[in-house]
Every structure is written in structure tokens, then in C-alpha cells.
Motif scaffolding. Structure first.
Motif, PDB file in Angstrom:
ATOM      1  N   GLN A 156       0.829  -1.203   0.000  1.00 18.30           N
ATOM      2  CA  GLN A 156       0.000   0.000   0.000  1.00 18.30           C
ATOM      3  C   GLN A 156       0.865   1.256   0.000  1.00 18.30           C
ATOM      4  N   ARG A 157       1.855   1.230   0.871  1.00 16.32           N
ATOM      5  CA  ARG A 157       2.727   2.393   0.972  1.00 16.32           C
ATOM      6  C   ARG A 157       3.435   2.632  -0.364  1.00 16.32           C
ATOM      7  N   GLU A 158       3.876   1.522  -0.963  1.00 16.43           N
ATOM      8  CA  GLU A 158       4.532   1.620  -2.261  1.00 16.43           C
ATOM      9  C   GLU A 158       3.586   2.184  -3.307  1.00 16.43           C
ATOM     10  N   ALA A 159       2.376   1.683  -3.269  1.00  9.31           N
ATOM     11  CA  ALA A 159       1.380   2.102  -4.251  1.00  9.31           C
ATOM     12  C   ALA A 159       1.165   3.606  -4.175  1.00  9.31           C
ATOM     13  N   ARG A 168       2.138  11.490 -10.838  1.00  9.79           N
ATOM     14  CA  ARG A 168       1.345  12.708 -11.069  1.00  9.79           C
ATOM     15  C   ARG A 168       2.188  13.901 -11.489  1.00  9.79           C
ATOM     16  N   GLU A 169       1.579  14.749 -12.240  1.00 10.43           N
ATOM     17  CA  GLU A 169       2.251  15.973 -12.663  1.00 10.43           C
ATOM     18  C   GLU A 169       2.253  16.999 -11.542  1.00 10.43           C
ATOM     19  N   GLY A 170       1.067  17.268 -11.043  1.00 12.54           N
ATOM     20  CA  GLY A 170       0.949  18.336 -10.048  1.00 12.54           C
ATOM     21  C   GLY A 170       0.521  17.838  -8.686  1.00 12.54           C
ATOM     22  N   PHE A 171      -0.116  18.729  -7.952  1.00 12.87           N
ATOM     23  CA  PHE A 171      -0.553  18.374  -6.619  1.00 12.87           C
ATOM     24  C   PHE A 171      -1.875  17.616  -6.665  1.00 12.87           C
ATOM     25  N   VAL A 172      -2.004  16.671  -5.771  1.00  6.01           N
ATOM     26  CA  VAL A 172      -3.233  15.901  -5.662  1.00  6.01           C
ATOM     27  C   VAL A 172      -3.716  15.920  -4.223  1.00  6.01           C
ATOM     28  N   SER A 173      -5.006  15.801  -4.073  1.00  2.00           N
ATOM     29  CA  SER A 173      -5.549  15.666  -2.725  1.00  2.00           C
ATOM     30  C   SER A 173      -5.518  14.194  -2.378  1.00  2.00           C
ATOM     31  N   ALA A 174      -5.602  13.914  -1.098  1.00  4.18           N
ATOM     32  CA  ALA A 174      -5.614  12.526  -0.661  1.00  4.18           C
ATOM     33  C   ALA A 174      -6.797  11.822  -1.313  1.00  4.18           C
ATOM     34  N   GLN A 175      -7.914  12.478  -1.306  1.00  5.99           N
ATOM     35  CA  GLN A 175      -9.119  11.919  -1.913  1.00  5.99           C
ATOM     36  C   GLN A 175      -8.877  11.591  -3.380  1.00  5.99           C
ATOM     37  N   GLY A 176      -8.281  12.546  -4.073  1.00  3.30           N
ATOM     38  CA  GLY A 176      -8.039  12.362  -5.493  1.00  3.30           C
ATOM     39  C   GLY A 176      -7.101  11.195  -5.766  1.00  3.30           C
ATOM     40  N   LEU A 177      -6.062  11.115  -4.969  1.00  4.95           N
ATOM     41  CA  LEU A 177      -5.103  10.048  -5.172  1.00  4.95           C
ATOM     42  C   LEU A 177      -5.757   8.697  -4.900  1.00  4.95           C
ATOM     43  N   ALA A 225      -8.366   5.644   4.340  1.00  7.38           N
ATOM     44  CA  ALA A 225      -7.608   6.004   5.536  1.00  7.38           C
ATOM     45  C   ALA A 225      -6.129   5.705   5.344  1.00  7.38           C
ATOM     46  N   THR A 226      -5.850   4.616   4.672  1.00 13.43           N
ATOM     47  CA  THR A 226      -4.463   4.238   4.437  1.00 13.43           C
ATOM     48  C   THR A 226      -3.749   5.255   3.569  1.00 13.43           C
ATOM     49  N   VAL A 227      -4.461   5.752   2.582  1.00 13.22           N
ATOM     50  CA  VAL A 227      -3.856   6.752   1.716  1.00 13.22           C
ATOM     51  C   VAL A 227      -3.524   7.998   2.526  1.00 13.22           C
ATOM     52  N   TYR A 228      -4.451   8.401   3.370  1.00 14.50           N
ATOM     53  CA  TYR A 228      -4.183   9.559   4.222  1.00 14.50           C
ATOM     54  C   TYR A 228      -2.933   9.318   5.054  1.00 14.50           C
ATOM     55  N   ARG A 229      -2.868   8.152   5.654  1.00 13.38           N
ATOM     56  CA  ARG A 229      -1.727   7.869   6.519  1.00 13.38           C
ATOM     57  C   ARG A 229      -0.427   7.838   5.738  1.00 13.38           C
ATOM     58  N   ALA A 230      -0.464   7.188   4.585  1.00 11.44           N
ATOM     59  CA  ALA A 230       0.754   7.082   3.789  1.00 11.44           C
ATOM     60  C   ALA A 230       1.235   8.464   3.366  1.00 11.44           C
ATOM     61  N   LEU A 231       0.305   9.296   2.962  1.00 16.48           N
ATOM     62  CA  LEU A 231       0.700  10.629   2.519  1.00 16.48           C
ATOM     63  C   LEU A 231       1.288  11.437   3.667  1.00 16.48           C
ATOM     64  N   ALA A 232       0.662  11.335   4.805  1.00 20.02           N
ATOM     65  CA  ALA A 232       1.178  12.064   5.957  1.00 20.02           C
ATOM     66  C   ALA A 232       2.595  11.601   6.269  1.00 20.02           C
TER      67      ALA A 232
END
Lengths: 133, 133
Positions: free
Chosen positions: B7-10, B18-27, B41-48
Motif C-alpha cells: 500500500q505504501r509503495e502504491a 502525477r504531474e501536479g498536486f493531488v488531494s488525498a481523496q483524489g489520489l 484512511a491508508t492513503v491519508y496515513r501514507a501521505l502524511a
DNA sequence: AGCGAGTTTGACAATCATTATCAATAAGGA
DNA sequence: TCCTTATTGATAATGATTGTCAAACTCGCT
């Protein structure tokens, strides 16, 4: 047409009375404490209006809240103490020009910019030992 | 201890792609579209995490969303198209120095700064008629 | 002063991003 | 392989902000 209500005045005054940035919630709480029966939604609306009219400055706290502050006219930026909230307005013609230049050099139009400096003010610097974590 | 999960790798890969900035939701939406069963939730955590480790840059969109972007090392700023999200990294030694100077001149220490320019990129400028509303 | 049209208010519901919860899963060392 | 424990993820919870809409109020007009 835009009408004159005591609510709008109250918000404007409450904002003027503050030193630094306040959240809509915070301002509303303050007004309520002072005895005003003003509604929360109204405070949000008034602040948004003030920001549009250029009478208030707004920025996002690192936590994502919208903060507002009474604003002398014109465009400027801020130097904010992240410990005590002390805010100093800074002018930066150089930065204005730089931003504009960077934008147009890359083909961008309608450039806006976010330029704020956070740090520890004189007083707060003394308390936080600059040592290790 | 920090474990290595796909997941973290993903998330890291999706961000790199991505080219630009993405929101957690978008990603997260993107990953789901690509067939990944990863959780929000995992995406949020990974991004943080990535942001903390310095592998991602984060900033707040004017609407208050947190946006992330894969980040080459070092400190830099951004020129962001508020329409299509195109992001250009900009270096600004001059601005770095300016920020530092403003801070110390006012007795501030440990200065950080937020310097980002939003605008409409070349392509998007053409679409949005600069005329009336 | 009185009236009427239309703006503004405010209580509350709705929305939206983000965080917390917590049982189930899976990573990594022994 | 087995065990310990970090991580995951579905969902609930949170918290700020915006939308809703009837009632209240402003302001221009007579």
C-alpha cells in the motif's frame, strides 16, 4: 443592494479589536461572550464579505482553518509568531514583482500568491531553547 | 518499526506518476480506478508519512484541502495552475534570503515560510475569457 | 410615518475532508 | 514456520464550513 446591519458592524469591530488572526468560530465565541446574540452563520458570512471587500485579510492556518484579521488597505504579507500569534504586517514590493515575474515567465496569468513567514518572535525565541529536540 | 507494505509503495508510485498536486481523496480515487483495493484512511496515513519523511511536499489549496506532491529533495516553491493543477517547481534564492532577512530584522528566529504562486497556466488562460463574468 | 420589496438573519441540517476506532491481517525476525 | 506487533480498512466520529428557508429587518418611496 448591501444593507447595513448591526451584525456586520459587530463583526467588523470585533475583528478590529483583535491583535492577530482569529478563526470565524473564535470570533463568534468572543462576540457571544460579549453578550451579542449574533449567529454563527452570520459571522461566517460577514467575514467572507469583509475579505472580499478587502477590509479583512484571510489565510489558512496549518491545520486548515480559515483565519481572518482586520486589514489596512492594500496588499501585504505577514510575519507570524507560531508560538504566541503575534503578527507583523510586512510589505514586499520586491516579492510582488518577483511573483508576477515568475508567473508570466512561465506563461501564467492572473497570478495570486501566498507569502507568509512563520517563526518565533523575539520573546518566544528566548523561551524555546534552541537545543536538541 | 516501520514495515514495508504494498500500500505504501502504491501511494508513493501513484504520487510520482502525477504531474501536479493531488488531494488525498483524489489520489485514492485514482488508485481505486487503477484497480487497487487500497483504503482511504491508508492513503491519508501514507501521505502524511511521506510528507514527514520529506518524500512529499504538502500545501493547502485555497479551498482548504491538503494537497500532496512527490518531492525531489531540497527546499523549493511552486507555481500552480488553479485550473488544471499543472505545477512548476521554482527556486528562489532571493526569496529565501528575503524571508530570512525579514524574520531576523524583526527579531524572529526559526523562520519557515510559505511561498506559493497560484494562477492560470498558458493553456487554461486561453479558455477562461478574461472578459466579464 | 407607513408600506412593500427584497436582503439578511439564524437555527439547524447537510456536506466534506480528515481522524479515530478496533478487529482482522500481514510483515519480518527468530 | 510461528509469534509479535505494526498496519490496514470499513465505518463512525469529528469539526469546520455552507446551504436552507421562514421570519425579521432595511431602505427607498410615497
Amino acid at each position: 443592494m448591501k444593507r447595513n446591519t448591526w451584525q456586520r458592524e459587530a463583526v467588523r469591530e470585533a475583528l478590529d479589536a483583535r491583535e492577530g488572526f482569529v478563526s470565524a468560530q473564535g470570533l463568534h465565541a468572543g462576540l457571544r461572550d460579549a453578550g451579542s446574540p449574533i449567529g454563527l452563520a452570520t459571522v461566517y458570512r460577514a467575514l467572507a464579505d469583509l475579505a472580499v471587500e478587502g477590509e479583512a485579510d484571510s489565510l489558512q492556518s496549518p491545520e486548515g482553518e480559515s483565519l481572518y484579521r482586520a486589514c489596512s488597505t492594500g496588499h501585504h504579507h505577514h510575519l507570524i509568531c507560531r508560538n504566541c500569534g503575534l503578527t507583523i504586517e510586512i510589505e514586499a514590493d520586491a516579492v510582488e514583482r518577483w511573483a508576477q515575474q515568475v508567473a508570466s515567465r512561465n506563461g501564467f496569468t492572473q497570478a495570486q500568491h501566498v507569502v507568509d513567514v512563520f517563526g518565533l518572535c523575539d520573546a518566544c525565541s528566548l523561551r524555546e531553547a534552541p537545543g536538541t529536540t
